[in-house]
Write an enzyme that holds these catalytic residues in place. Structure first.
Site, PDB file in Angstrom:
ATOM      1  N   THR A   1      30.809  48.131  41.711  1.00 32.95           N
ATOM      2  CA  THR A   1      30.333  46.860  42.296  1.00 32.95           C
ATOM      3  C   THR A   1      28.823  47.002  42.921  1.00 32.95           C
ATOM      4  O   THR A   1      28.000  46.413  42.798  1.00 32.95           O
ATOM      5  CB  THR A   1      31.040  46.266  43.404  1.00 32.95           C
ATOM      6  OG1 THR A   1      31.447  47.059  44.450  1.00 32.95           O
ATOM      7  CG2 THR A   1      32.378  45.529  42.846  1.00 32.95           C
TER       8      THR A   1
ATOM      9  N   HIS B   1      42.335  50.797  30.932  1.00 32.11           N
ATOM     10  CA  HIS B   1      42.170  49.494  30.476  1.00 32.11           C
ATOM     11  C   HIS B   1      41.093  49.427  29.385  1.00 32.11           C
ATOM     12  O   HIS B   1      40.414  48.413  29.121  1.00 32.11           O
ATOM     13  CB  HIS B   1      41.693  48.733  31.680  1.00 32.11           C
ATOM     14  CG  HIS B   1      42.844  48.473  32.683  1.00 32.11           C
ATOM     15  ND1 HIS B   1      42.682  48.179  34.186  1.00 32.11           N
ATOM     16  CD2 HIS B   1      44.124  48.861  32.514  1.00 32.11           C
ATOM     17  CE1 HIS B   1      43.786  48.119  34.612  1.00 32.11           C
ATOM     18  NE2 HIS B   1      44.717  48.224  33.732  1.00 32.11           N
TER      19      HIS B   1
END
Ligand SMILES: [Zn+2]
Length: 264
Positions: free
Chosen positions: A29, A125
């Protein structure tokens, strides 16, 4: 003054030979990559993006794929993001010879861009920087497929089998790669410290690596803005900014002045 937990964590890393790391969205982030489900999340603000991330919709809806490819080709997705100090701190850990494996739930390749050895990174992922065929598994660099989109193909297909192409990420409705999961679990059981960074540890089955590490005798360190369900079994927990806490914990920075002491 650093918190007790920050000092404990740093001592554990200093004493460790092999640290297994698990990272999640929180470490990216600071590079401007939003999380997906928070109030400002990608999916909260753009429901079409969430449907595109579900394999069932993606497979059967060519219009959804056309929108998705067009958006990617515009370069809207993470065109110029760069690794931040959190990623670099893990490179520092590796250069100290202490990194066993870096398991990441992120799909941005920022660890590799920061300088982490790709052979030590397990992308459970997947990655948005590559594309894969849903039928035969053929893979290529994402930019090669995006060049085809810019040249006029609205829904580029697999050159080998004409199957549907998608970013090489694990979407909702898809299973993790069994080999990635096996490597992750093995790494969790082999490290003497397990360091979880920027992940709520809410996503099964990869969050189980924490328990596997604990049961194998590893010390557990958790750095995450919010509490996690595994805080209770951790040896050190820091609810801190990763950019503050992680460089101190891995010994890249001695500046612990910014790390508070409200976590012990
Ligand atoms: Zn194919």
């Amino acid at each position: 003054m650093p918190s007790n937990h920050a000092r404990i964590a740093r001592d554990l890393v200093d004493a460790a030979d092999e640290v297994t790391v698990l990272t999640g969205a929180g470490i990216s982030t600071d590079s401007g990559i939003p999380d997906f489900r928070g109030p400002e999340g990608v999916w909260t603000k753009d429901p079409a993006a969430e449907r595109a991330s579900d394999i069932r919709y993606y497979k059967r809806d060519p219009e959804l794929r056309r929108i998705n490819w067009a958006r990617r080709a515009e370069g809207a997705l993470w065109a110029d993001v760069e690794p931040n100090v959190g990623h670099r701190a893990l490179v520092h850990l590796e250069r100290r010879g202490k990194l066993h494996t870096l398991i990441t739930q992120n799909v941005d390749e920022l660890h590799q861009m920061a300088g982490s050895d790709p052979a030590k990174v397990v992308e459970v992922h997947g990655t948005t920087r590559k594309a894969a065929c849903l039928s035969c598994g053929w893979r290529t660099e994402m930019h090669i497929v995006l060049d085809r989109v810019r040249a006029g193909e609205e829904d580029p297909d697999c050159p080998r089998c004409s199957g549907v192409l998608k970013s090489a990420t694990v979407s909702f409705g898809q299973s993790l790669d069994p080999e990635d999961l096996r490597r992750s679990e093995q790494a969790a059981s082999e490290g003497d410290v397990f360091l979880a960074v920027g992940t709520s540890l809410a996503v099964y089955p990869i969050n189980e690596t924490v328990r596997i590490a604990k049961e194998a005798g590893a010390r557990i360190i958790i750095i995450n803005a919010q509490p996690t369900v595994f805080d209770d079994i951790a040896d050190a927990v820091m609810h801190e900014q990763i950019s503050d806490a992680l460089p101190y914990v891995v010994g890249m920075s001695d500046d612990a002045g910014v790390i508070g002491d409200g976590n012990s």
